[in-house]
Motif scaffolding. Sequence first.
Motif, PDB file in Angstrom:
ATOM      1  N   VAL A   4      -5.065  12.887  -4.969  1.00 36.22           N
ATOM      2  CA  VAL A   4      -4.428  11.820  -4.202  1.00 36.22           C
ATOM      3  C   VAL A   4      -4.815  10.487  -4.831  1.00 36.22           C
ATOM      4  N   ILE A   5      -3.827   9.623  -5.003  1.00 32.82           N
ATOM      5  CA  ILE A   5      -4.049   8.288  -5.561  1.00 32.82           C
ATOM      6  C   ILE A   5      -3.671   7.247  -4.507  1.00 32.82           C
ATOM      7  N   ALA A   6      -4.491   6.223  -4.362  1.00 32.79           N
ATOM      8  CA  ALA A   6      -4.198   5.110  -3.459  1.00 32.79           C
ATOM      9  C   ALA A   6      -3.766   3.908  -4.291  1.00 32.79           C
ATOM     10  N   ILE A   7      -2.635   3.317  -3.937  1.00 31.15           N
ATOM     11  CA  ILE A   7      -2.072   2.170  -4.650  1.00 31.15           C
ATOM     12  C   ILE A   7      -2.076   0.985  -3.702  1.00 31.15           C
TER      13      ILE A   7
ATOM     14  N   PHE B 200       0.840  -1.195   0.000  1.00 28.86           N
ATOM     15  CA  PHE B 200       0.000   0.000   0.000  1.00 28.86           C
ATOM     16  C   PHE B 200       0.877   1.249   0.000  1.00 28.86           C
ATOM     17  N   ALA B 201       0.402   2.276  -0.718  1.00 28.11           N
ATOM     18  CA  ALA B 201       1.047   3.589  -0.677  1.00 28.11           C
ATOM     19  C   ALA B 201       0.082   4.631  -1.225  1.00 28.11           C
ATOM     20  N   PHE B 202       0.210   5.852  -0.726  1.00 31.82           N
ATOM     21  CA  PHE B 202      -0.455   7.003  -1.319  1.00 31.82           C
ATOM     22  C   PHE B 202       0.548   7.740  -2.199  1.00 31.82           C
ATOM     23  N   ALA B 203       0.046   8.357  -3.264  1.00 33.36           N
ATOM     24  CA  ALA B 203       0.874   9.197  -4.125  1.00 33.36           C
ATOM     25  C   ALA B 203       0.038  10.394  -4.557  1.00 33.36           C
ATOM     26  N   ASP B 204       0.714  11.456  -4.968  1.00 38.04           N
ATOM     27  CA  ASP B 204       0.041  12.648  -5.494  1.00 38.04           C
ATOM     28  C   ASP B 204       0.203  12.678  -7.006  1.00 38.04           C
ATOM     29  N   PHE B 205      -0.898  12.937  -7.705  1.00 35.41           N
ATOM     30  CA  PHE B 205      -0.859  13.086  -9.157  1.00 35.41           C
ATOM     31  C   PHE B 205      -1.523  14.418  -9.486  1.00 35.41           C
TER      32      PHE B 205
END
Length: 261
Positions: free
Chosen positions: A127-130, A118-123
């Motif tokens: 916010v995107i959840a992976i 799991f990780a969050f990222a910014d696009f």
Amino acid sequence: MLAKGPAKLGTIVDIAPVNHSRRSIWLLLAEDGKIFRLDADAEEFTEVGRSTVPAEPDHKPWNGHELTKRLHASNNGEFVAVVNDYGHYGQIIDLRSREVTISLHTDEYHPETVPFSFAFADFGKTVIAIYRTEWNRLDFSNPATGKLLSARAPTRYRDGEARPEHYLDYFHGALYVDSTSMRILDDGWIWHPIGVPATWRLDRWFSENVWESEDGSTKTDVCGRHYYWDHAVAWLDSSRVIIGGIGDDDDEIIDGARIFD
């Protein structure tokens, strides 16, 4: 991590920073599932949510890995995920509404060998959840709406079926996003087993090629180490990653670290 906080907090099992604040802001996960926001500068605690991730009492530890609750926070502090490392379940919670937006579940194939991917990222401003949905598949979604953004053809097959074009024979592990959300590192493994951390570009994955995590043009295997994964990993910047342990076999690895570009 287990730490006693003020009486109203109980036992704290994990902590995550809010990276976009200039203040020292942290999110804390208590043993009973409550989530607190800590303003360390003001020395103030506020309850902001609660998780209800199942405990998985039937979990059988592998290689000493006990089931562990893990807290992930988006950089802006609006979303958290609570997951069972080495287990099956997790939740994404919107702290603005305190609602669960996505219930997470991975398949039954050896989740005990890796932390829950799991990780969050910014696009841009989104916010995107992976997260892992199968042992060899990662998906990504909008945590505010729960909308799946990575729909694609099957990534698995059974005996007698044709092998999918983009089939990936790889156990996804702990995920690490660099501070600019440019790249991700996946600390997973392949049979027999060999730990093989791999990286790829997030912008291409999110906007150009939904198969980037399987076999995209920016995907790179960093190194290979027999029977060795789930150890120290960190991004030095958006192009260099630090991998703990020097050597390529767990019987011979010595203390230290290597930097890869």
